[in-house]
Design a protein around this motif. Structure first.
Motif, short mmCIF file in Angstrom:
data_model
loop_
_atom_site.label_atom_id
_atom_site.label_comp_id
_atom_site.label_asym_id
_atom_site.label_seq_id
_atom_site.Cartn_x
_atom_site.Cartn_y
_atom_site.Cartn_z
N THR A 1 0.90 -1.14 -0.16
CA THR A 1 0.16 0.18 0.02
C THR A 1 0.93 1.38 0.09
OG1 THR A 1 -1.83 -1.33 1.18
CG2 THR A 1 -1.88 1.17 1.27
N PHE A 2 1.80 1.06 0.56
CA PHE A 2 2.86 2.15 0.63
C PHE A 2 3.39 2.59 -1.18
CE2 PHE A 2 3.37 1.54 5.04
CZ PHE A 2 3.49 2.99 5.42
N ASN A 3 3.71 1.47 -1.35
CA ASN A 3 4.08 1.54 -2.83
C ASN A 3 3.00 2.22 -3.69
OD1 ASN A 3 6.10 0.75 -5.30
ND2 ASN A 3 4.05 -0.40 -5.90
N VAL A 4 1.87 1.62 -3.85
CA VAL A 4 0.49 2.18 -4.62
C VAL A 4 0.44 3.63 -3.89
CG1 VAL A 4 -1.37 1.42 -3.12
CG2 VAL A 4 -1.27 1.18 -5.81
N SER A 5 0.42 4.11 -3.07
CA SER A 5 0.40 5.44 -2.60
C SER A 5 1.10 6.26 -3.40
CB SER A 5 0.71 5.68 -0.96
OG SER A 5 -0.21 4.95 -0.42
N ALA A 6 2.59 5.93 -3.78
CA ALA A 6 3.49 6.48 -4.58
C ALA A 6 2.86 6.62 -5.89
CB ALA A 6 4.79 5.80 -4.37
N ILE A 7 2.32 5.55 -6.36
CA ILE A 7 1.60 5.61 -7.90
C ILE A 7 0.71 6.62 -7.87
CG2 ILE A 7 0.70 4.28 -9.64
CD1 ILE A 7 2.10 1.77 -8.60
N ALA A 8 -0.25 6.96 -6.93
CA ALA A 8 -1.38 7.49 -6.81
C ALA A 8 -0.74 9.03 -6.65
CB ALA A 8 -2.13 7.38 -5.59
N ALA A 9 0.25 9.39 -5.94
CA ALA A 9 0.85 10.52 -5.62
C ALA A 9 1.50 10.94 -6.92
CB ALA A 9 1.60 10.72 -4.55
#
Length: 355
Positions: A61-69
């Motif tokens: 989820t930390f990784n996908v947060s970076a994609i969203a950001a």
């Protein structure tokens, strides 16, 4: 002819679909626009979907947060670079697993990653927390949201497993993946989804994981470093474009993912045994198929003990001798690869397996 299934289109509808689907050598077709990159490698295009897989606590989820950001600012976060065209700048983030409080933490993290204030919502980001709903309702809500948000470009679904009741159901998995293919094509958006890996190997979980591997344009793995669990390694395991170089991030004191630029993979200690390869991966696909045809020549197999005995018999006909322990390991391999599927108390040979 009278219709026997309400899901089957009429003859007139089928003719229209055929006209729409015909490809002509003289036709002009738009190339899918690259909208998500890792450095110079494309991981996401409009009209397609991608996935991140990893074991529990691997910081998916930390990784996908970076994609969203990255998509939020149409710029770069970690090594993710977003380049969505005008009219495709809206983001839908769907969380199927966590409660509202946790989802708010993720939302705040995305905003903080790009320096946006957390006391007001971003105009181009919508987050939905769908934990309390049934799989069918989660899927229906997501479909409705995708259809109603104007200028939508990116949909993040964390995670796909909660759209289905049985993760090993071929029927449910096909329905969900078909929805992904329909949504991305109809709306010309990109979907990125998240799925757990099996605990004991590197395969994405269940039949839906097999379908993801077959249909997604990119599958990335998020894995804690073997020697430092606070560091997560991101690497591509399947891509239609060239593979990117693995990169590493950690969670800093502000609970944000940040790159670890100085990271170097740890060399193996002298005398440390190498990871034992899976010998069944070395068996050619046609040999597996012939052995399984022999093992299942009498139809489905009832009970695990009978399965083991039939595997020993079937592979023995191909010149592969199996003791009990080796047959048990083989059964696990075949199950993980979805070559043998358990249905109730019976085991079935999946002749359409992807090797």
């Amino acid at each position: 002819m009278e219709k026997t299934n309400s899901n089957i289109p009429t003859s007139e509808e089928l003719k229209a679909y055929i006209d729409e689907s015909v490809i002509s050598v003289t036709g002009t077709y738009d190339q899918s626009a690259s909208v998500l990159m890792v450095d110079d490698s494309t991981i996401g295009t409009l009209g397609n979907f991608s996935a991140s897989i990893g074991k529990a606590k691997s910081k998916k989820t930390f990784n996908v947060s970076a994609i969203a950001a990255a998509a939020l600012i149409n710029g770069t976060v970690l090594h993710y670079r977003a380049c969505f065209p005008e009219g495709k700048r809206k983001i839908l983030y769907v969380d199927t697993e966590q409660g509202k409080n946790h989802c708010q933490i993720v939302l705040n993290r995305i905003l903080k990653l790009v320096g946006l204030p957390k006391d007001c919502d971003a105009d181009n980001l919508t987050m939905l927390a769908l934990r309390k709903y049934s799989p069918e309702v989660r899927l229906a809500i997501t479909e409705e949201a995708i259809g109603m948000i104007p200028d939508l470009g990116l949909v993040i679904i964390d995670g796909i497993r909660d759209f289905i009741h049985d993760i090993n159901s071929p029927g449910e998995s096909t329905v969900v993946i078909s929805k992904f293919m329909q949504w991305t094509d109809d709306r010309q958006i990109h979907i990125h989804t998240v799925l757990h890996q099996n605990k004991n190997d590197e395969h994405a979980r269940g039949h839906v994981g097999t379908e993801l591997n077959n249909k997604a344009e990119t599958v990335m793995q998020i894995e804690p470093d073997k020697d430092d669990k606070s560091i997560s390694v991101v690497e591509v395991i399947h891509s239609r474009d060239r593979e990117f170089e693995p990169f590493v991030f950690q969670v800093n004191d502000d609970s944000l993912p940040e790159l670890v630029e100085s990271y170097q993979p740890q060399e193996r200690q002298p005398g440390r045994p190498p990871k034992e390869p899976d010998p069944y991966k070395e068996i050619p696909e046609d040999t597996h198929r012939s052995a399984l045809n022999a093992a299942f020549e009498g139809g489905n197999i009832n009970g695990y003990d009978n399965l083991i005995e039939q595997l020993k018999e079937g592979y023995g006909r191909q010149g592969i001798k199996l003791g009990h322990n080796k047959a048990v390991k083989l059964a696990t391999f075949l199950s993980n690869k979805r070559m043998v599927v358990k249905e109730g108390k019976e085991y079935k040979f999946n002749r359409d397996f992807y090797y």
